[in-house]
Design a protein around this motif. Structure first.
Motif, PDB file in Angstrom:
ATOM      1  N   GLY A 106       0.781  -1.226   0.000  1.00 44.58           N
ATOM      2  CA  GLY A 106       0.000   0.000   0.000  1.00 44.58           C
ATOM      3  C   GLY A 106       0.807   1.268   0.000  1.00 44.58           C
ATOM      4  O   GLY A 106       0.243   2.364  -0.107  1.00 44.58           O
ATOM      5  N   ASP A 107       2.155   1.186   0.086  1.00 47.32           N
ATOM      6  CA  ASP A 107       2.973   2.401   0.165  1.00 47.32           C
ATOM      7  C   ASP A 107       3.163   3.080  -1.188  1.00 47.32           C
ATOM      8  O   ASP A 107       3.586   4.227  -1.246  1.00 47.32           O
ATOM      9  N   ILE A 108       2.905   2.375  -2.281  1.00 50.35           N
ATOM     10  CA  ILE A 108       2.961   2.964  -3.617  1.00 50.35           C
ATOM     11  C   ILE A 108       1.709   2.520  -4.363  1.00 50.35           C
ATOM     12  O   ILE A 108       1.377   1.340  -4.363  1.00 50.35           O
ATOM     13  N   GLY A 117      -5.792  12.280   2.992  1.00 52.90           N
ATOM     14  CA  GLY A 117      -6.202  11.283   3.972  1.00 52.90           C
ATOM     15  C   GLY A 117      -5.032  10.412   4.375  1.00 52.90           C
ATOM     16  O   GLY A 117      -3.904  10.558   3.878  1.00 52.90           O
ATOM     17  N   THR A 118      -5.283   9.513   5.297  1.00 57.71           N
ATOM     18  CA  THR A 118      -4.260   8.539   5.665  1.00 57.71           C
ATOM     19  C   THR A 118      -4.109   7.520   4.537  1.00 57.71           C
ATOM     20  O   THR A 118      -4.919   7.485   3.596  1.00 57.71           O
ATOM     21  N   LYS A 119      -3.098   6.707   4.637  1.00 55.89           N
ATOM     22  CA  LYS A 119      -2.901   5.682   3.611  1.00 55.89           C
ATOM     23  C   LYS A 119      -4.128   4.791   3.498  1.00 55.89           C
ATOM     24  O   LYS A 119      -4.615   4.525   2.382  1.00 55.89           O
ATOM     25  N   ASP A 120      -4.670   4.336   4.620  1.00 50.95           N
ATOM     26  CA  ASP A 120      -5.849   3.466   4.584  1.00 50.95           C
ATOM     27  C   ASP A 120      -7.042   4.181   3.962  1.00 50.95           C
ATOM     28  O   ASP A 120      -7.783   3.602   3.158  1.00 50.95           O
ATOM     29  N   GLU A 121      -7.224   5.460   4.333  1.00 54.31           N
ATOM     30  CA  GLU A 121      -8.363   6.212   3.805  1.00 54.31           C
ATOM     31  C   GLU A 121      -8.237   6.400   2.300  1.00 54.31           C
ATOM     32  O   GLU A 121      -9.215   6.225   1.552  1.00 54.31           O
ATOM     33  N   LEU A 122      -7.037   6.746   1.843  1.00 56.48           N
ATOM     34  CA  LEU A 122      -6.855   6.946   0.410  1.00 56.48           C
ATOM     35  C   LEU A 122      -7.037   5.643  -0.365  1.00 56.48           C
ATOM     36  O   LEU A 122      -7.572   5.651  -1.477  1.00 56.48           O
ATOM     37  N   ALA A 145       3.350   7.985  -4.239  1.00 52.86           N
ATOM     38  CA  ALA A 145       4.000   7.542  -3.004  1.00 52.86           C
ATOM     39  C   ALA A 145       3.081   7.864  -1.832  1.00 52.86           C
ATOM     40  O   ALA A 145       2.786   9.027  -1.568  1.00 52.86           O
ATOM     41  N   LEU A 146       2.622   6.834  -1.134  1.00 51.07           N
ATOM     42  CA  LEU A 146       1.781   7.019   0.048  1.00 51.07           C
ATOM     43  C   LEU A 146       2.608   6.941   1.326  1.00 51.07           C
ATOM     44  O   LEU A 146       2.074   7.032   2.435  1.00 51.07           O
ATOM     45  N   ALA A 147       3.914   6.758   1.176  1.00 54.77           N
ATOM     46  CA  ALA A 147       4.867   6.790   2.286  1.00 54.77           C
ATOM     47  C   ALA A 147       6.185   7.289   1.705  1.00 54.77           C
ATOM     48  O   ALA A 147       6.392   7.268   0.489  1.00 54.77           O
ATOM     49  N   ASP A 148       7.070   7.760   2.550  1.00 56.99           N
ATOM     50  CA  ASP A 148       8.386   8.179   2.088  1.00 56.99           C
ATOM     51  C   ASP A 148       9.124   6.981   1.488  1.00 56.99           C
ATOM     52  O   ASP A 148       9.111   5.880   2.055  1.00 56.99           O
ATOM     53  N   ILE A 149       9.779   7.202   0.352  1.00 62.73           N
ATOM     54  CA  ILE A 149      10.579   6.152  -0.296  1.00 62.73           C
ATOM     55  C   ILE A 149      12.041   6.558  -0.155  1.00 62.73           C
ATOM     56  O   ILE A 149      12.455   7.605  -0.664  1.00 62.73           O
ATOM     57  N   PHE A 178      -1.615  15.571  -3.760  1.00 63.26           N
ATOM     58  CA  PHE A 178      -2.062  14.664  -2.706  1.00 63.26           C
ATOM     59  C   PHE A 178      -1.447  15.065  -1.371  1.00 63.26           C
ATOM     60  O   PHE A 178      -0.290  15.506  -1.304  1.00 63.26           O
ATOM     61  N   THR A 179      -2.225  14.884  -0.335  1.00 65.37           N
ATOM     62  CA  THR A 179      -1.737  15.099   1.030  1.00 65.37           C
ATOM     63  C   THR A 179      -1.912  13.801   1.807  1.00 65.37           C
ATOM     64  O   THR A 179      -3.040  13.304   1.946  1.00 65.37           O
ATOM     65  N   ILE A 180      -0.806  13.259   2.277  1.00 63.68           N
ATOM     66  CA  ILE A 180      -0.844  11.988   3.016  1.00 63.68           C
ATOM     67  C   ILE A 180      -0.782  12.313   4.498  1.00 63.68           C
ATOM     68  O   ILE A 180       0.209  12.877   4.990  1.00 63.68           O
ATOM     69  N   LEU A 181      -1.823  11.975   5.223  1.00 64.95           N
ATOM     70  CA  LEU A 181      -1.888  12.248   6.650  1.00 64.95           C
ATOM     71  C   LEU A 181      -1.369  11.062   7.448  1.00 64.95           C
ATOM     72  O   LEU A 181      -1.506   9.905   7.033  1.00 64.95           O
ATOM     73  N   VAL A 182      -0.781  11.366   8.584  1.00 66.11           N
ATOM     74  CA  VAL A 182      -0.313  10.314   9.483  1.00 66.11           C
ATOM     75  C   VAL A 182      -1.492   9.805  10.285  1.00 66.11           C
ATOM     76  O   VAL A 182      -2.260  10.590  10.866  1.00 66.11           O
ATOM     77  N   GLU A 183      -1.630   8.492  10.325  1.00 66.44           N
ATOM     78  CA  GLU A 183      -2.791   7.901  10.999  1.00 66.44           C
ATOM     79  C   GLU A 183      -2.678   8.036  12.505  1.00 66.44           C
ATOM     80  O   GLU A 183      -1.598   7.844  13.078  1.00 66.44           O
TER      81      GLU A 183
END
Length: 568
Positions: A332-334, A507-512, A351-355, A536-541
């Motif tokens: 789910g990170d990409i 949203g968070t990764k799960d939400e997106l 990228a839904l997390a830092d790579i 996109f804005t990736i929020l920390v859960e």
């Protein structure tokens, strides 16, 4: 082998040994006795201790060729049979298939049989010393077949782009053999025997007594400083053969015979097949289409360093000697947020997390069968040089120089296809194949199919869903109520598909992923690919908040279950 044929072998072992004058018997060769001092309550001994055992009990090394006893005599003893009709002495041939034999005499000519070094002389054994005449690695072979094998590595065709594949490997070899310019595939009924012989050689010879440290590798291209070679491939092929062709009674008898009558030591991987994984790990992942193994692409072979087994537990898991290409990435990170199959091919990744720098991102249109990735299409990869922050977009258009082909021909089909994103992360990776961590998948040819061992059902456009469950520690029985997502999207076919600019982008990764996996948030066209969502804005859960929500859902579900049971 039939019991009748096995009895013939046993009869010949006694007759041939007596005829050759071999009468010495080494003590301590009973399998239980041989390892007793090493185990001391452990399931497997420490690697160094087992190596020392094989070395110190190797009490006799035959001359290769001699007017007295030599390796010819030993092989006629170990691999001999008696023709039940004529009583003539014959030997079994390693690459010729089931029960194929040749007259024991004469030998050593181009029309007869000679001695095959399963671990080649040119790959580290040389032409002297105990490794050169070690009977565990020597086998009778037709001279012309042995010449055809040469010093090729053991494996199927096209592991590393070896050119045309010949089947069988030689006109005198078994029908199920094959070879290309760099690989050699033995018959199915001897592949496990070959593998265990090479596992023994790698453990037995560590460079203690002037011999080279013999290694098994998936990336066998290293040359030592003095120009010598001391490794062969492919370890992962050998690991598979060990599992597919298990130890049989004939192999056990040969092991006993070598210890009792010729060398005084044993092959521990015949006596304890489960030790193979302890010392050599599990099979790595083949890219396919001549691309080699993924561990080699990432610059780290997947085998565990031998020193990592201390023999203290039967649960010792072989670790990877390299971190692979994931650097902490998980499912789910990409995400694939656009795919275009109209020439030129294109896609965009989110990228839904830092790579992290040093990561390698692989992308393939090969199908996942539920058991492995196919190798009938293509794979490309991208080496991350600088930090890619969460929320960033990675863009590919056919020919993008930062993307490199590593196997086959990657080409998105206008009739529908599947894109799978993954990285490599050593033996403990969380993917469905050893060494792979699947990151996401996009199908623009409809739903994912159920797993199937018949790979033909996937054609070139379908795939099974890789293991892509996300959602933290909430997998399992409650997952359908607790927001667990799969990092995958299945879309009805259009030539070009993209995540809508009007769809949620924060949203968070799960939400997106709850949006990305929903077809209603996507658009498509058979003619063009417009500008797509890029902000996109990736929020920390908030883990604490999510945990309390999930606990409430579990309680709610428990109450429903209790009510349902009571009211039946």
């Amino acid at each position: 082998m039939t019991m009748a044929a096995l009895r013939v072998v046993v009869m010949f072992l006694a007759a041939a040994g007596a005829a050759a004058g071999q009468s010495s018997t080494f003590a301590g060769c009973d399998p239980e006795e041989y390892y007793q001092d090493l185990l001391r309550g452990s399931a497997s001994p420490a690697r160094q201790a087992l190596h020392d055992k094989l070395r110190t009990t190797h009490r006799a090394s035959l001359p290769y060729t001699s007017s007295s006893q030599d390796t010819w005599d030993a092989l006629m003893d170990l691999d001999g049979v008696v023709d039940p009709d004529t009583g003539a002495r014959r030997v079994k041939l390693i690459y010729a298939g089931d029960d194929t034999t040749i007259a024991a005499e004469p030998h050593g000519t181009s029309d007869t049989w000679n001695r095959e070094h399963t671990y080649p002389k040119s790959a580290g054994v040389g032409t002297s010393g105990p490794d050169f005449t070690d009977l565990f690695a020597l086998r009778p072979s037709l001279a012309r077949v042995n010449s055809a094998r040469g010093n090729k590595w053991f494996g199927r065709c096209d592991i590393e782009g070896g050119g045309a594949c010949r089947r069988p490997a030689h006109e005198l070899a078994a029908e199920d053999t094959e070879t290309d310019s760099s690989s050699w595939l033995p018959p199915a009924n001897t592949r496990g025997d070959v593998a265990r012989a090479l596992f023994y050689m790698s453990l037995r010879y560590d460079g203690d007594d002037g011999e080279l440290d013999l290694l098994l590798s998936d990336c066998p291209n290293e040359v030592l400083d003095d120009g010598q070679v001391n490794e062969i491939g492919y370890r992962s092929e050998l690991l598979r053969w060990h599992m597919e062709d298990p130890v049989d009674e004939e192999e056990r008898l040969r092991n006993d015979r070598i210890c009792h009558r010729w060398q005084g030591n044993r092959n521990p991987f015949i006596d304890h097949p489960d030790w193979v994984e302890t010392y050599f790990g599990r099979p790595g992942t083949l890219i396919g289409d001549g691309g080699g193994y993924v561990s080699c692409r990432d610059g780290a072979d997947e085998g565990p360093p031998p020193e990592e087994n201390d023999g203290d537990s039967d649960d010792d898991a072989p670790a990877s000697s390299g971190e692979g290409s994931c650097n902490g990435l998980e499912a789910g990170d990409i995400a694939v947020i656009a795919a275009g199959s109209d020439d030129p091919d294109s896609f965009q990744l989110l990228a839904l997390a830092d790579i992290q720098p040093g990561s390698s991102i692989y992308l393939t249109d090969n199908a996942y069968t539920g058991y492995r990735l196919r190798d009938n299409e293509g794979t490309i990869f991208f080496q991350v040089k600088n930090l890619i922050s969460a929320g960033s977009i990675i863009v590919y258009e056919n020919g993008s120089p930062e993307w490199e082909a590593v196997g086959g021909a990657f080409s998105l089909s206008a009739s529908g296809d599947t894109i799978i994103v993954y990285c490599t992360n050593g033996l403990e990776a969380g993917g469905g194949e050893s060494g792979l961590t699947f990151l996401s998948a996009l199908s623009y040819s409809g739903d994912f199919l159920d797993p199937n061992e018949d790979e033909s059902v996937f054609g070139t456009d379908k795939s099974s869903l890789p293991p892509l469950e996300i959602g933290g520690d909430d997998k399992g029985f409650f997952s359908f109520l607790t927001g667990v997502q799969f990092a995958a999207t299945a879309l009805e076919h259009t030539d070009n598909a993209w995540y809508s600019p009007a769809a949620p982008s924060s949203g968070t990764k799960d939400e997106l992923w709850s949006y990305l996996s929903n077809q209603s948030f996507w658009e498509g066209s058979n003619t063009d690919m417009p500008a797509i969502q890029s902000d996109f804005t990736i929020l920390v859960e908030d883990v604490t908040s999510r945990s309390s929500v999930l606990s409430g859902r579990r309680l709610w579900l428990l109450l429903i279950l209790i009510s349902w049971i009571c009211c039946r």
